[in-house]
Design a protein around this motif. Structure first.
Motif, PDB file in Angstrom:
ATOM      1  N   THR A 118       0.830  -1.205   0.000  1.00  0.00           N
ATOM      2  CA  THR A 118       0.000   0.000   0.000  1.00  0.00           C
ATOM      3  C   THR A 118       0.865   1.255   0.000  1.00  0.00           C
ATOM      4  OG1 THR A 118      -1.749  -1.162   1.199  1.00  0.00           O
ATOM      5  CG2 THR A 118      -1.812   1.243   1.241  1.00  0.00           C
ATOM      6  N   ASN A 122       0.838   4.230  -2.905  1.00  0.00           N
ATOM      7  CA  ASN A 122       0.637   5.646  -2.570  1.00  0.00           C
ATOM      8  C   ASN A 122       1.804   6.501  -3.048  1.00  0.00           C
ATOM      9  OD1 ASN A 122      -1.800   5.056  -1.329  1.00  0.00           O
ATOM     10  ND2 ASN A 122      -0.909   4.853   0.705  1.00  0.00           N
ATOM     11  N   GLU A 126       1.698   9.520  -5.777  1.00  0.00           N
ATOM     12  CA  GLU A 126       2.160  10.840  -5.341  1.00  0.00           C
ATOM     13  C   GLU A 126       3.204  11.413  -6.291  1.00  0.00           C
ATOM     14  OE1 GLU A 126       4.515  12.804  -1.536  1.00  0.00           O
ATOM     15  OE2 GLU A 126       3.286  11.007  -1.236  1.00  0.00           O
ATOM     16  N   TYR A 135      -5.143   7.017  -9.189  1.00  0.00           N
ATOM     17  CA  TYR A 135      -5.403   5.629  -8.788  1.00  0.00           C
ATOM     18  C   TYR A 135      -4.992   4.725  -9.948  1.00  0.00           C
ATOM     19  CZ  TYR A 135      -9.532   6.746 -11.559  1.00  0.00           C
ATOM     20  OH  TYR A 135     -10.372   7.165 -12.561  1.00  0.00           O
TER      21      TYR A 135
END
Length: 203
Positions: A118, A122, A126, A135
């Protein structure tokens, strides 16, 4: 080709059909109707003018919506250059980082692997930049991952990368939170350092 792109292409095709219909001459339509039913009432010129205006207007709306749809499709899908740049940025950010482990877990515990997946997702999002999707990135751990080393296939769009993460106990020692003591003395939280490298292609 994803569903949204297919819908946009269909919109352009339908718009082209409408423009083609608007270009059909009135005499040809009158002759076609007369061939089917000679006694049918002849259509006035105003009818053909109104029909052409309607077809052109509908085609214009279809083209506009399709073009806008292509823009939306681009914002929801990763292209190769976006993902390459984002994965490299995430690799640079994660390499040399540190983090705390579970206070009750042993060094051979592997639960961190899914949690780190995860974190990778992320970080990639970013570092994707303003035009990249927010996403659609997946970091899938390899089945051969261990408590000290994990490999992840990072994918998005049509590209994939293999990210290797090596976890070692921190050289600076574990963290001792002030004011917390266990039954046998001071409680420490394990601290780990992470070395991260990435290569093209899945793991």
């Amino acid at each position: 080709m994803d569903a949204l792109t297919q819908l946009n292409v269909l919109g352009l095709i339908l718009s082209a059909v409408l423009l083609a219909m608007a270009c059909i001459k009135a005499d040809r339509i009158r002759a076609w109707r007369a061939g089917i039913n000679p006694s049918t009432e002849e259509l006035p010129d105003a009818f053909f003018v109104a029909a052409r205006v309607t077809f052109v207007a509908l085609a214009g709306v279809g083209i506009y919506l399709s073009v806008q749809g292509f823009g939306v499709s681009d914002d929801t899908a990763w292209d190769d250059s976006e993902l390459t740049s984002a994965v490299q940025g995430a690799t640079d950010a994660l390499d040399g980082s540190s983090g705390f482990g579970d206070i009750y877990a042993e060094d051979n515990d592997t639960r961190w692997i899914d949690e780190y997946a995860t974190k990778i997702e992320n970080e990639v999002v970013e570092h994707g930049g303003g035009d990249a999707p927010q996403y659609g990135v997946n970091a899938t751990p390899a089945a051969t991952s261990t408590a000290s080393e994990a490999r992840y296939t990072v994918s998005g769009g049509g590209s994939a990368f293999c990210m290797q993460v090596t976890r070692t106990r921190s050289k600076d020692g574990d963290y001792e939170p002030p004011g917390i003591a266990g039954g046998q003395g001071t409680v420490t939280i394990p601290s780990y350092d992470f070395a991260v490298t990435t290569r093209e292609g899945g793991c």
